[in-house]
Design an enzyme around this catalytic site. Structure first.
Site, PDB file in Angstrom:
ATOM      1  N   ASP A  35       3.303  -2.921 -30.539  1.00 25.84           N
ATOM      2  CA  ASP A  35       3.349  -1.478 -30.322  1.00 25.84           C
ATOM      3  C   ASP A  35       3.304  -0.723 -31.651  1.00 25.84           C
ATOM      4  O   ASP A  35       2.661   0.314 -31.773  1.00 25.84           O
ATOM      5  CB  ASP A  35       4.631  -1.083 -29.574  1.00 25.84           C
ATOM      6  CG  ASP A  35       4.596  -1.531 -28.130  1.00 25.84           C
ATOM      7  OD1 ASP A  35       3.605  -2.202 -27.747  1.00 25.84           O
ATOM      8  OD2 ASP A  35       5.553  -1.242 -27.389  1.00 25.84           O
ATOM      9  N   CYS A  42      36.395  22.051  15.566  1.00 21.16           N
ATOM     10  CA  CYS A  42      37.337  23.092  15.985  1.00 21.16           C
ATOM     11  C   CYS A  42      38.189  22.689  17.188  1.00 21.16           C
ATOM     12  O   CYS A  42      39.091  23.416  17.590  1.00 21.16           O
ATOM     13  CB  CYS A  42      36.595  24.393  16.286  1.00 21.16           C
ATOM     14  SG  CYS A  42      35.609  24.332  17.788  1.00 21.16           S
ATOM     15  N   ARG A  48      -9.767  11.613  -2.924  1.00 20.85           N
ATOM     16  CA  ARG A  48     -10.638  11.187  -1.833  1.00 20.85           C
ATOM     17  C   ARG A  48     -11.029  12.375  -0.951  1.00 20.85           C
ATOM     18  O   ARG A  48     -12.155  12.463  -0.495  1.00 20.85           O
ATOM     19  CB  ARG A  48      -9.919  10.127  -0.994  1.00 20.85           C
ATOM     20  CG  ARG A  48     -10.694   9.703   0.206  1.00 20.85           C
ATOM     21  CD  ARG A  48     -10.024   8.558   0.938  1.00 20.85           C
ATOM     22  NE  ARG A  48     -10.834   8.169   2.069  1.00 20.85           N
ATOM     23  CZ  ARG A  48     -10.826   8.763   3.249  1.00 20.85           C
ATOM     24  NH1 ARG A  48     -10.019   9.790   3.443  1.00 20.85           N
ATOM     25  NH2 ARG A  48     -11.596   8.368   4.225  1.00 20.85           N
ATOM     26  N   GLU A  70      -7.412  -8.794  -1.106  1.00 15.04           N
ATOM     27  CA  GLU A  70      -6.816  -8.012  -2.201  1.00 15.04           C
ATOM     28  C   GLU A  70      -5.540  -7.368  -1.688  1.00 15.04           C
ATOM     29  O   GLU A  70      -5.441  -7.042  -0.508  1.00 15.04           O
ATOM     30  CB  GLU A  70      -7.782  -6.893  -2.638  1.00 15.04           C
ATOM     31  CG  GLU A  70      -9.084  -7.416  -3.194  1.00 15.04           C
ATOM     32  CD  GLU A  70     -10.122  -6.300  -3.349  1.00 15.04           C
ATOM     33  OE1 GLU A  70      -9.747  -5.113  -3.421  1.00 15.04           O
ATOM     34  OE2 GLU A  70     -11.313  -6.635  -3.374  1.00 15.04           O
ATOM     35  N   SER A 123     -12.699   4.923   4.871  1.00 16.38           N
ATOM     36  CA  SER A 123     -11.326   4.469   5.057  1.00 16.38           C
ATOM     37  C   SER A 123     -11.408   3.091   5.717  1.00 16.38           C
ATOM     38  O   SER A 123     -12.497   2.549   5.869  1.00 16.38           O
ATOM     39  CB  SER A 123     -10.648   5.549   5.892  1.00 16.38           C
ATOM     40  OG  SER A 123      -9.643   5.022   6.640  1.00 16.38           O
ATOM     41  N   LEU A 124     -10.295   2.491   6.072  1.00 21.06           N
ATOM     42  CA  LEU A 124     -10.325   1.132   6.629  1.00 21.06           C
ATOM     43  C   LEU A 124      -9.698   1.087   8.011  1.00 21.06           C
ATOM     44  O   LEU A 124      -8.749   1.807   8.293  1.00 21.06           O
ATOM     45  CB  LEU A 124      -9.549   0.175   5.722  1.00 21.06           C
ATOM     46  CG  LEU A 124     -10.109  -0.118   4.336  1.00 21.06           C
ATOM     47  CD1 LEU A 124      -9.126  -0.958   3.545  1.00 21.06           C
ATOM     48  CD2 LEU A 124     -11.451  -0.827   4.441  1.00 21.06           C
ATOM     49  N   LYS A 142      -3.135  -4.466  -0.849  1.00 18.80           N
ATOM     50  CA  LYS A 142      -3.406  -3.064  -0.517  1.00 18.80           C
ATOM     51  C   LYS A 142      -2.362  -2.197  -1.216  1.00 18.80           C
ATOM     52  O   LYS A 142      -1.215  -2.126  -0.800  1.00 18.80           O
ATOM     53  CB  LYS A 142      -3.372  -2.855   1.001  1.00 18.80           C
ATOM     54  CG  LYS A 142      -3.786  -1.465   1.400  1.00 18.80           C
ATOM     55  CD  LYS A 142      -4.051  -1.397   2.889  1.00 18.80           C
ATOM     56  CE  LYS A 142      -4.606  -0.057   3.300  1.00 18.80           C
ATOM     57  NZ  LYS A 142      -3.741   1.072   3.016  1.00 18.80           N
TER      58      LYS A 142
HETATM   59  S1  IVH Z   1     -11.181  -0.916  -0.011  1.00 21.95           S
HETATM   60  C1  IVH Z   1     -14.884   0.757   1.723  1.00 21.95           C
HETATM   61  N1  IVH Z   1      -9.242  -2.141  -1.330  1.00 21.95           N
HETATM   62  O1  IVH Z   1      -6.440   1.844   1.426  1.00 21.95           O
HETATM   63  C2  IVH Z   1     -13.747   0.405   0.852  1.00 21.95           C
HETATM   64  N2  IVH Z   1      -8.765  -0.042  -0.303  1.00 21.95           N
HETATM   65  O2  IVH Z   1      -6.557   2.457   4.290  1.00 21.95           O
HETATM   66  C3  IVH Z   1     -12.496   1.036   1.294  1.00 21.95           C
HETATM   67  N3  IVH Z   1      -6.487   0.768  -0.689  1.00 21.95           N
HETATM   68  O3  IVH Z   1      -8.707   4.508   1.242  1.00 21.95           O
HETATM   69  C4  IVH Z   1     -11.330   0.770   0.486  1.00 21.95           C
HETATM   70  N4  IVH Z   1      -5.806  -0.933  -1.915  1.00 21.95           N
HETATM   71  O4  IVH Z   1      -7.105   4.132  -0.733  1.00 21.95           O
HETATM   72  C5  IVH Z   1      -9.585  -1.054  -0.601  1.00 21.95           C
HETATM   73  N5  IVH Z   1      -7.642  -3.292  -2.548  1.00 21.95           N
HETATM   74  C6  IVH Z   1      -7.994  -2.224  -1.834  1.00 21.95           C
HETATM   75  C7  IVH Z   1      -7.095  -1.168  -1.556  1.00 21.95           C
HETATM   76  C8  IVH Z   1      -7.521  -0.099  -0.787  1.00 21.95           C
HETATM   77  C9  IVH Z   1      -5.480   0.249  -1.394  1.00 21.95           C
HETATM   78  C10 IVH Z   1      -6.433   2.036   0.048  1.00 21.95           C
HETATM   79  C11 IVH Z   1      -7.624   2.931  -0.238  1.00 21.95           C
HETATM   80  C12 IVH Z   1      -8.255   3.190   1.106  1.00 21.95           C
HETATM   81  C13 IVH Z   1      -7.112   2.907   2.031  1.00 21.95           C
HETATM   82  C14 IVH Z   1      -7.617   2.546   3.408  1.00 21.95           C
END
Ligand code: IVH
Length: 674
Positions: free
Chosen positions: A39, A418, A144, A121, A88-89, A123
């Site tokens: 550092d 009371c 987003r 991965e 989104s997922l 989340k």
């Molecule tokens: S992939 C088309 N990978 O989860 C690709 N999302 O519920 C879409 N998120 O909006 C996203 N970790 O903000 C992806 N390793 C990861 C993630 C991830 C967190 C969030 C992301 C997305 C949301 C969907």
């Protein structure tokens, strides 16, 4: 870069090298967690660059590590369109749903596709952002938003060290847009909340809200202090060829200089993906940040393209969501509180436990039926989670752990405050104290009346209200305005200054707009929003005293329940008496705009700095004064707000060091456009 003729080339070269070197070390430290210098060595290099830049300001470039914290965005957060839609997922909450996903994938790819490779991965539980790099330089960062259009939060994102200002790869693509998640490590979350509590501010409910809130700060210096981090996991757009698989994409992103998830894994079947999920459901506790699941993605980009996406989410990926975190603890006590309307609420007092990033010590049992249904008893071992990830809730009692001496909870027959009869209203879940003069109700009612959202009497908090009540100086809200300074001197700790302040605050409250008074009176089902709707039609308390249900129903948003409640309230003798007291004390009972305006800023002091977009300094000063505020020229501990425009001066620094609240033009507008 503005280059001045007389800067020697060697100095220019040195600055360039230092920038590159420093950016590389930031990458090692924040993106790889693997620093290669100490550092103090880093600090030395940083100081050297800073010195050069101070002597030759012409050498400062936007990607210089000294330039992470810039001025607030002049126009607030502009809307910007993403180059690739941020999808989104879909979620899977159990094994069946995960397998159903794999079947859809197999069907979509058709016969002969064989076992599909996936990348798993973690989340990250943060907030999604998109970063744009042109010729290797960060030129834009956005939220987003709705997936197509987000807000430009470049100035905030530049302060996140895990986000490179310049890509480290030698050959950067002409234009890329990457997506990822900004998050707040647990430790930073805890210390941020501790600080907020100390300052009397509300703590953030979870690290996700804290991350999103930190990015939406107009002042980048605030964001910089929050210790945010980011992982990147997708390439939404690129002018260069993109790797053929998600797995290679992750290492490509790493090579460009981004932080990517540490714990990703390539697997060759959905079974292995499921194992990964099971493994991390346990291991997540050992991480120093929050995750809320696992994202499983088809590895091959060709296969991803075949599968395509719906309007909301890709068909080639799914989010495995962890069940909400649950912990066991014991019930130490069940207390019954009395609210402003006399409702008795049983609350389980718990042996404190940490759940999803915060300590839980109370869980409401809501009402008699809920308490009976859950059959929670003092001494019970219970399973607790956070509903909606925020509100602590008892999931169930572990009955096997009972010793046999636990007694069922009984709703008290008499008000715990009371001693009057407590009654369950026909057709309602609530049990109420029947005594309109119940001290607990009176206390809550007065506190509500004086509160920020209602009459906003500064200094009239729970301690003061309780002291005033116990001395008999007030017995309802109508008495507040007849308080005398001599009475306040009797309260513990009250001296000249505090007496003067409270008398002043009460004086200001006398002229509050009608909607605040109506909200403050605590008519059931009438919150601030409804109070505004009602006073847009009824311009005085006298009109309300005469109001009938049918007329009230004509107001947008007013249904039979609200109409009935308003008519009932204004027909009660005890409420009429309170209104009479308010009237004789000179409290504003009408809706006259002049009076409304004059008290909006309530004597608060403002200092202006920087250039405002929407109005000149004179106009801003005029507005502040019109709404009852004051403008002073220098910042001190007594300043309430610093209104900062573009290119703020040293006043901003001063405000920051004194902890004075800094507001943007937008926030100022919100203050005056109630
Ligand atoms: S992939 C088309 N990978 O989860 C690709 N999302 O519920 C879409 N998120 O909006 C996203 N970790 O903000 C992806 N390793 C990861 C993630 C991830 C967190 C969030 C992301 C997305 C949301 C969907």
């Amino acid at each position: 870069m503005v280059k001045s003729e007389n800067i020697p080339v060697e100095i220019e070269r040195e600055a360039r090298n230092l920038r590159k070197e420093l950016n590389y070390h930031i990458y090692r430290y924040y993106s790889l967690d693997d620093p290669v210098i100490s550092d103090s060595e880093y600090d030395q290099l940083f100081r050297k660059l800073k010195e050069i830049e101070e002597t030759c300001p012409g050498l400062i470039t936007p990607d210089s590590p000294t330039q992470r914290v810039g001025p607030p965005p002049a126009e607030g957060f502009r809307h910007v369109r993403h180059r690739g839609v941020m999808l989104s997922l879909d979620n899977a909450f159990n094994e069946n749903e995960l397998r159903a996903f794999a079947h859809r994938v197999a069907r979509g790819l058709g016969e002969g596709a064989g076992e599909v490779e996936y990348v798993c991965e973690l989340k990250m539980d943060g907030t999604a952002v998109a970063l744009t790099y042109e010729n290797g330089y960060l030129t834009r960062g956005a939220t987003r938003g709705d997936g197509e259009v987000g807000e430009d939060i470049t100035s905030s994102l530049r302060t996140v060290n895990a986000i490179p200002l310049q890509l480290i790869a030698d050959e950067a693509p002409e234009l890329i847009e990457v997506a990822g998640e900004v998050y707040l490590p647990d430790e930073s979350f805890s210390s941020l909340n501790k600080l907020r509590l100390e300052k009397g501010e509300d703590p953030f409910a979870n690290p996700r809200n804290a991350a999103a809130g930190s990015l939406r700060q107009l002042d980048p210096a605030v964001t910089a202090g929050r210790n945010l981090s980011m992982v990147t996991f997708a390439m939404a757009y690129s002018t260069d060829p993109v790797p053929e698989t998600q797995w290679e994409l992750l290492s490509y992103l790493g090579d460009l200089g981004f932080r990517t998830g540490r714990n990703s894994r390539k697997v060759s079947s959905i079974d292995e993906a499921f194992e990964f999920c099971m493994e991390w459901a346990v291991r997540r506790d050992g991480l120093d940040y929050e995750i809320d699941g696992v994202v499983i993605k088809v590895n091959s980009r060709r296969q991803q393209e075949i599968l395509g996406a719906t309007s909301k989410s890709p068909r080639w990926a799914i989010a495995w969501k962890f069940p909400p975190e649950e912990k066991t603890t014991t019930v130490v006590d069940i207390q019954v509180g009395v609210g402003r309307t006399g409702t008795l609420t049983p609350v389980a007092v718990l042996e404190p436990v940490r759940i999803a990033g915060s300590t839980v010590s109370h869980a409401t049992l809501h009402n008699e039926d809920e308490a009976k249904r859950k059959d929670v008893r003092v001494g019970d071992t219970v399973l607790v989670h956070k509903a909606g990830d925020v509100i602590p809730e008892i999931v169930k009692v572990i009955k096997g752990k009972r010793k046999g001496n636990e007694n069922p909870f009984e709703m008290p027959k008499y008000c715990p405050a009371c001693g009057s009869l407590a009654e369950r209203v026909e057709g309602e879940a609530a049990t109420r104290c029947t005594n309109i003069a119940c001290p607990a109700q009176t206390f809550e009612r007065i506190l509500h009346f004086a509160g920020r959202g209602a009459m906003d009497i500064e200094g009239m908090g729970d301690v003061t209200v309780s002291e005033l009540l116990s001395r008999g100086f007030i017995s309802d809200v109508g008495d507040i305005f007849s308080l005398e300074p001599q009475q306040l001197y009797e309260l513990p700790g009250f001296k000249d200054k505090s007496v003067e302040n409270l008398m002043g605050a009460i004086e200001l409250a006398r002229k509050r707009p009608l909607w605040r008074l109506l909200h403050g009176l605590g008519v059931r089902h009438v919150g601030s929003h409804m109070a505004k709707a009602i006073t847009s039609r009824y311009h005085s308390i006298d009109d309300l005293l005469r109001a009938n249900g049918e007329e009230l129903l004509e107001i947008d948003g007013v249904g039979p329940r609200i109409a009935e409640s308003v008519v009932f309230f204004f027909s009660r003798q005890e409420n009429k008496l309170v209104i009479d007291k308010l009237r004789s004390a000179g409290v504003n009972l009408t809706d006259e705009s002049i009076e409304q305006d004059a008290d909006l800023l309530n004597g608060r002091s403002f200092v202006l700095t920087g250039t405002l977009e929407g109005f000149s300094r004179e106009e801003a000063t005029g507005l502040i004064e019109k709404f009852g505020g004051r403008v002073t020229s220098s910042v001190s501990g007594k300043t309430d707000y610093v209104l900062a425009g573009a290119g703020p001066g040293s006043k901003l620094e001063k405000a920051r060091s004194l902890g004075v609240k800094i507001i943007s033009e937008g926030e100022f507008r919100e203050m005056i456009e109630r």
